[in-house]
Design an enzyme around this catalytic site. Structure first.
Site, PDB file in Angstrom:
ATOM      1  N   ARG A  56      40.449  42.542  15.108  1.00 41.89           N
ATOM      2  CA  ARG A  56      40.414  41.315  14.306  1.00 41.89           C
ATOM      3  C   ARG A  56      39.180  41.203  13.411  1.00 41.89           C
ATOM      4  O   ARG A  56      39.083  40.284  12.608  1.00 41.89           O
ATOM      5  CB  ARG A  56      40.539  40.095  15.229  1.00 41.89           C
ATOM      6  CG  ARG A  56      41.946  39.967  15.814  1.00 41.89           C
ATOM      7  CD  ARG A  56      42.185  38.580  16.350  1.00 41.89           C
ATOM      8  NE  ARG A  56      41.483  38.367  17.618  1.00 41.89           N
ATOM      9  CZ  ARG A  56      41.055  37.193  18.037  1.00 41.89           C
ATOM     10  NH1 ARG A  56      41.216  36.113  17.294  1.00 41.89           N
ATOM     11  NH2 ARG A  56      40.450  37.075  19.202  1.00 41.89           N
ATOM     12  N   ASN A  62     -10.711  44.034  -3.564  1.00 45.06           N
ATOM     13  CA  ASN A  62      -9.923  43.088  -4.347  1.00 45.06           C
ATOM     14  C   ASN A  62      -8.996  43.857  -5.293  1.00 45.06           C
ATOM     15  O   ASN A  62      -9.455  44.719  -6.040  1.00 45.06           O
ATOM     16  CB  ASN A  62     -10.873  42.201  -5.168  1.00 45.06           C
ATOM     17  CG  ASN A  62     -10.125  41.046  -5.807  1.00 45.06           C
ATOM     18  OD1 ASN A  62     -10.031  39.974  -5.236  1.00 45.06           O
ATOM     19  ND2 ASN A  62      -9.581  41.279  -6.988  1.00 45.06           N
ATOM     20  N   ARG A  92      -8.498  53.688 -20.692  1.00 42.14           N
ATOM     21  CA  ARG A  92      -7.635  52.962 -21.622  1.00 42.14           C
ATOM     22  C   ARG A  92      -8.158  53.250 -23.029  1.00 42.14           C
ATOM     23  O   ARG A  92      -9.313  53.663 -23.201  1.00 42.14           O
ATOM     24  CB  ARG A  92      -7.676  51.457 -21.331  1.00 42.14           C
ATOM     25  CG  ARG A  92      -9.045  50.869 -21.537  1.00 42.14           C
ATOM     26  CD  ARG A  92      -9.156  49.434 -21.079  1.00 42.14           C
ATOM     27  NE  ARG A  92     -10.478  48.915 -21.382  1.00 42.14           N
ATOM     28  CZ  ARG A  92     -11.079  47.952 -20.710  1.00 42.14           C
ATOM     29  NH1 ARG A  92     -10.491  47.412 -19.662  1.00 42.14           N
ATOM     30  NH2 ARG A  92     -12.268  47.525 -21.074  1.00 42.14           N
ATOM     31  N   ASN A 149      34.963  38.236  18.094  1.00 43.38           N
ATOM     32  CA  ASN A 149      36.198  38.989  17.852  1.00 43.38           C
ATOM     33  C   ASN A 149      36.575  38.982  16.382  1.00 43.38           C
ATOM     34  O   ASN A 149      37.380  39.787  15.940  1.00 43.38           O
ATOM     35  CB  ASN A 149      37.358  38.369  18.652  1.00 43.38           C
ATOM     36  CG  ASN A 149      37.065  38.375  20.140  1.00 43.38           C
ATOM     37  OD1 ASN A 149      36.873  39.424  20.733  1.00 43.38           O
ATOM     38  ND2 ASN A 149      36.985  37.199  20.735  1.00 43.38           N
TER      39      ASN A 149
HETATM   40  C1  UD1 Z   1      38.146  39.419  29.607  1.00 43.91           C
HETATM   41  C2  UD1 Z   1      38.380  38.966  31.053  1.00 43.91           C
HETATM   42  C3  UD1 Z   1      38.681  37.467  31.058  1.00 43.91           C
HETATM   43  C4  UD1 Z   1      37.537  36.709  30.415  1.00 43.91           C
HETATM   44  C5  UD1 Z   1      37.265  37.249  29.007  1.00 43.91           C
HETATM   45  C6  UD1 Z   1      35.993  36.655  28.465  1.00 43.91           C
HETATM   46  C7  UD1 Z   1      39.373  40.863  32.231  1.00 43.91           C
HETATM   47  C8  UD1 Z   1      40.631  41.458  32.749  1.00 43.91           C
HETATM   48  N1  UD1 Z   1      39.503  39.688  31.592  1.00 43.91           N
HETATM   49  O1  UD1 Z   1      39.365  39.229  28.923  1.00 43.91           O
HETATM   50  O2  UD1 Z   1      38.853  37.002  32.391  1.00 43.91           O
HETATM   51  O3  UD1 Z   1      37.826  35.323  30.353  1.00 43.91           O
HETATM   52  O4  UD1 Z   1      37.077  38.677  29.031  1.00 43.91           O
HETATM   53  O5  UD1 Z   1      35.827  37.023  27.141  1.00 43.91           O
HETATM   54  O6  UD1 Z   1      38.306  41.404  32.424  1.00 43.91           O
HETATM   55  N2  UD1 Z   1      36.575  46.693  27.115  1.00 43.91           N
HETATM   56  C9  UD1 Z   1      36.312  48.021  27.302  1.00 43.91           C
HETATM   57  N3  UD1 Z   1      37.336  48.841  27.699  1.00 43.91           N
HETATM   58  C10 UD1 Z   1      38.583  48.373  27.920  1.00 43.91           C
HETATM   59  C11 UD1 Z   1      38.839  47.007  27.725  1.00 43.91           C
HETATM   60  C12 UD1 Z   1      37.810  46.187  27.332  1.00 43.91           C
HETATM   61  O7  UD1 Z   1      35.187  48.496  27.120  1.00 43.91           O
HETATM   62  O8  UD1 Z   1      39.442  49.184  28.286  1.00 43.91           O
HETATM   63  C13 UD1 Z   1      35.463  45.814  26.683  1.00 43.91           C
HETATM   64  C14 UD1 Z   1      35.708  45.194  25.337  1.00 43.91           C
HETATM   65  O9  UD1 Z   1      35.110  45.987  24.318  1.00 43.91           O
HETATM   66  C15 UD1 Z   1      34.996  43.852  25.458  1.00 43.91           C
HETATM   67  C16 UD1 Z   1      35.127  43.518  26.934  1.00 43.91           C
HETATM   68  O10 UD1 Z   1      35.391  44.739  27.595  1.00 43.91           O
HETATM   69  O11 UD1 Z   1      33.630  43.939  25.154  1.00 43.91           O
HETATM   70  C17 UD1 Z   1      36.216  42.514  27.216  1.00 43.91           C
HETATM   71  O12 UD1 Z   1      37.462  43.046  26.844  1.00 43.91           O
HETATM   72  P1  UD1 Z   1      38.606  42.146  26.235  1.00 43.91           P
HETATM   73  O13 UD1 Z   1      39.795  42.999  25.983  1.00 43.91           O
HETATM   74  O14 UD1 Z   1      38.094  41.335  25.117  1.00 43.91           O
HETATM   75  O15 UD1 Z   1      38.916  41.211  27.493  1.00 43.91           O
HETATM   76  P2  UD1 Z   1      39.731  39.867  27.481  1.00 43.91           P
HETATM   77  O16 UD1 Z   1      41.165  40.176  27.513  1.00 43.91           O
HETATM   78  O17 UD1 Z   1      39.228  38.983  26.435  1.00 43.91           O
HETATM   79 CA    CA Z   2      37.795  39.154  24.546  1.00 40.59          CA
END
Ligand code: UD1
Ligand code: CA
Length: 451
Positions: free
Chosen positions: A15, A359, A422, A226
């Site tokens: 996004r 200066n 100069r 995001n």
């Molecule tokens: C996650 C939490 C949710 C919480 C929310 C807060 C889980 C299952 N859910 O959801 O409870 O309310 O964050 O923002 O943990 N990432 C990885 N590898 C992956 C997936 C994610 O490194 O395979 C990283 C993403 O880059 C990000 C973070 O983990 O920095 C969170 O991942 P995201 O997919 O945004 O989790 P949410 O579904 O938002």
């Molecule tokens: Ca998230």
């Protein structure tokens, strides 16, 4: 207390609509990733492991640029937050002490908040950072009973009753490292998203008879980036916090809302910062220095008693010693100005060293670039550089020497010498009047010709 920190940075960030990996987008002149790493580092952890995925090489490079000691692991493919943490297991499964999981896209969490989580570990085996959401949206919901956290329910898997809960999961988790990895090993992906949820460790811990609990923080701390809109919100939130911190620390900001700080800006007590000042990365300002309005500073150091601006630009490598004065429309790059140097107006000093109490007259330029290479200018102590001197580097002006106004200095000037480079002035008595009369008659003849 020993602590290891795991920073999740593998997500794609679709996004953001960008070719740049999400966690490399900047807030306060630093990538989002550096905000998480700087928070991690504040805990003086024994290890920091960053999990990379999308844009992995660039993200890993940014992590090691922050601190060479930071370890990185690639998560490919990305199968969920639990799977992401599991990638750190080969490095940390035997680590002593606590493990904390942070997200690299959540730049506003406070150090005190993490310390409160570490303290709460005395009561609970697993500690989650939660917050009351004004709009809980798609956050994971915290199912609690009194002091106990029973489970985290992801939005996709939640019942309508559970979705009505406004107590949400920030994503930050703290547990003993060995326990964390042994719980993660049991996480399955039999859920609505088909992902390995880090959040499942709460119920898994409870099945073992262990307790889980929640530490609460302000919703503002948990702002995750995001979209570009949220990036701008994070920037605004960072800046208002940095301004409040500066005021609290005894820095005068005459128009706080117009001053912009970088993640690593350091300003001493009793410094005064005027309106519309922008701090890029790597600026330190000592106690009692004054930055007047409309200055742009990056990679520079300003010592006690120095005054800068208005309208000055200090670029990387500018070092101002005590009581240096840099005035309006002056640019300084990679140059050391010793104590008491004065550079009042309209000057460029690049790749230079200026000795104490020298200066520099208005309109001075160090001609440091020949189109191919950069060269140094060295000016001694208590020298006097006349206005509009061009110092064609490499060149040295000795202690106590003087250059005449308008000089183009191409040869070294010995100490205490005067250099005049100069053209000599030629004065013709009465010529101005004769010239003007001649020009007026030419103009009159032309006007006649046209009518
Ligand atoms: C996650 C939490 C949710 C919480 C929310 C807060 C889980 C299952 N859910 O959801 O409870 O309310 O964050 O923002 O943990 N990432 C990885 N590898 C992956 C997936 C994610 O490194 O395979 C990283 C993403 O880059 C990000 C973070 O983990 O920095 C969170 O991942 P995201 O997919 O945004 O989790 P949410 O579904 O938002
Ligand atoms: Ca998230």
């Amino acid at each position: 207390m020993q602590v290891s920190v795991i920073v999740l940075a593998a997500g794609q960030g679709t996004r953001m609509n960008s070719d740049t990996p999400k966690v490399l987008h900047q807030v306060a002149a630093a990538p989002l990733l550096h905000h998480a790493l700087s928070l991690a580092q504040a805990l003086e952890p024994s290890r920091i492991v960053t999990i990379t995925g999308h844009g992995g090489e660039a993200v890993a490079a940014a992590a090691t640029a922050f601190n060479e000691a930071i370890e990185t692991v690639v998560q490919d493919p990305q199968l969920g937050t639990g799977h992401a943490v599991a990638q750190a297991a080969p490095l940390l499964a035997d680590a002593e002490g606590e493990a904390i999981v942070l997200y690299a896209d959540t730049p506003l969490i406070r150090e005190d908040t993490l310390r409160a989580m570490l303290e709460a570990r005395a009561k609970h085996a697993v500690v989650i950072l939660g917050f009351h959401a004004r709009d809980p949206g798609r956050y994971g919901r915290l199912l609690t009973k009194g002091d106990e956290l029973l489970a985290i329910r992801e939005f996709k898997d939640a019942t309508p009753e559970e979705r009505a809960i406004t107590l949400c999961n920030s994503g930050v988790i703290c547990a003993e490292a060995k326990l964390l990895f042994s719980l993660i090993a049991e996480v399955k992906n039999d859920n609505a998203a088909g992902e390995y949820y880090l959040t499942d460790i709460v119920e898994l811990a409870r099945k073992r008879g262990l307790s889980a609990g929640v530490v609460l923080c302000d919703e503002a701390e948990t702002l995750g980036v995001n979209t570009r809109q949220q990036l701008a919100e994070a920037e605004a939130a960072f800046q208002s916090r940095a301004r409040a911190d500066a005021l609290e620390n005894g820095v005068t900001l005459t128009a706080p809302e117009t001053v912009f700080f970088a993640l690593d800006t350091w300003i001493g007590r009793d410094a005064i910062i005027g309106p519309n000042v922008l701090f890029g990365p790597g600026v330190t300002v000592e106690s009692g220095a004054e930055i007047k309005g409309f200055c742009h500073l990056e990679g520079c150091h300003i010592s006690r008693g120095a005054t800068v601006g208005p309208f000055a630009r200090l670029r990387p490598g500018a070092e101002l010693a005590e009581d240096v004065h840099v005035g309006n429309f002056v640019e300084i790059k990679n140059a050391i100005l010793d104590e008491g140097v004065k550079v009042g107006h309209l000057t460029y000093l690049g790749d230079a060293h200026v000795g104490e109490f020298t200066n520099i007259g208005a309109g001075t330029v160090t001609c440091n670039y020949d189109g191919v290479m950069k060269h140094r200018t060295t000016i001694g102590k208590r020298a006097f550089i006349g206005s509009d001197t061009m110092l064609v580097a490499p060149v040295t002006v000795g202690d106590g020497a003087l250059t005449a106004s308008g000089s183009v200095i191409t040869e070294d000037v010995p100490a205490e010498a005067v250099a005049i480079a100069r053209a000599k002035q030629v004065t013709k008595p009465g010529l101005a009047t004769r010239m003007f009369e001649k020009l007026k008659s030419i103009k009159a003849a032309k006007a006649k010709g046209q009518s």
